[in-house]
Design an enzyme around this catalytic site. Structure first.
Site, mmCIF file in Angstrom:
data_model
loop_
_atom_site.group_PDB
_atom_site.id
_atom_site.type_symbol
_atom_site.label_atom_id
_atom_site.label_comp_id
_atom_site.label_asym_id
_atom_site.label_seq_id
_atom_site.Cartn_x
_atom_site.Cartn_y
_atom_site.Cartn_z
ATOM 1 C CG HIS A 1 42.341 36.836 35.847
ATOM 2 N ND1 HIS A 1 42.237 37.984 35.069
ATOM 3 C CD2 HIS A 1 42.885 36.958 36.801
ATOM 4 C CE1 HIS A 1 42.913 38.837 35.501
ATOM 5 N NE2 HIS A 1 43.596 38.315 36.686
ATOM 6 C CE LYS B 1 47.246 39.551 36.776
ATOM 7 N NZ LYS B 1 46.551 40.414 37.634
#
Length: 250
Positions: A139, A166
């Site tokens: 992230h 991700k």
């Protein structure tokens, strides 16, 4: 890949709803609701749970919800503060919690913050040997890297053996959102065997949450009440929007 009979990585994105409750009773109640909802996947955000250091209580929750999760996919996540989560945690505790999840019968997937791990590929193999799929995540809370950097991050996670990769970024301009969509499409077309999840956060990146069927992101996150990240749609809104876009794609 297929988990509990559900295809992951093709067609309409799966809808995952995070559970962000603080107490045991609230967590179980929320899971009970989501099991009956249109969500395809439930994510327990353990960092939001106030007793995450009580391993016995965490184990008890997993044991109690196991009978409910015969069909719903269950993702176990401890999001550290450095990666946008609720609390900071030491490496030993995080390691113990991942092991606890890997030993639970109800957990299907475990989120691993790839670049926070000292030996990420080794850790992925350890979790996979216990029968769990690994979502390697990263992230960026500050911005959106250039395409070559984002591709490098995705490739490293893929080469590390992750079952799903991700990448979540923070857009400042519309061009940032376009770059994420471009790298998502590129990676998806070149790595059919490794599903990808990407999100551009906030209102500016909202399109990234609903366009997975077009660009290749296989899971999108929606909320039931509490949001785990800026820009999330409510579950009902997400379900309706994806259904409308899916019909348009046919």
């Amino acid at each position: 890949m297929k988990i509990k009979g559900t295809e992951v990585g093709t067609g309409r994105p799966l809808i995952c709803v995070p559970v962000l409750e603080k107490t045991k009773e609230e967590v179980i109640k929320e899971v009970e609701y989501l099991v009956k909802s249109d969500a395809d996947m439930i994510e327990w955000r353990l960092d939001a749970f106030e007793h995450y250091t009580d391993y016995n209580e965490v184990r008890e929750i997993l044991q109690q919800i196991e009978p409910l999760l015969k069909k719903k996919l269950f993702l176990y996540t401890f999001r550290t503060a450095k990666q946008g989560g609720v609390v900071s945690v030491d490496w030993e505790t995080l390691n113990d919690l991942h092991d606890l999840a890997a030993e639970s019968e109800c957990v299907d997937l475990i989120d691993l913050e790839f670049f926070e791990e000292e030996h990420a590929a080794k850790r992925i193999r350890e979790i996979q040997k216990k029968g769990k799929k690994v979502v390697a995540s990263h992230h960026d809370l500050e911005g959106t890297p250039q395409i070559d950097v984002m591709r490098m991050l995705l490739d490293h996670m893929c080469e590390g053996g992750a079952d799903i990769v991700k990448l979540v970024v923070t857009p400042k301009t519309t061009e940032d959102v376009l770059r994420l969509l471009a790298v998502t499409s590129e990676f998806h077309s070149e790595n059919q065997e490794t599903p990808i999840i990407t999100v551009s956060m906030g209102k500016l990146g909202a399109v990234s949450r609903v366009s997975g069927e077009t660009f290749g992101s296989c899971v999108t996150f929606a909320s039931h009440g509490k949001k785990s990240a800026p820009g999330q749609f409510q579950l009902e809104e997400m379900q309706q929007t994806l259904a409308m876009l899916h019909e348009g794609c046919e």
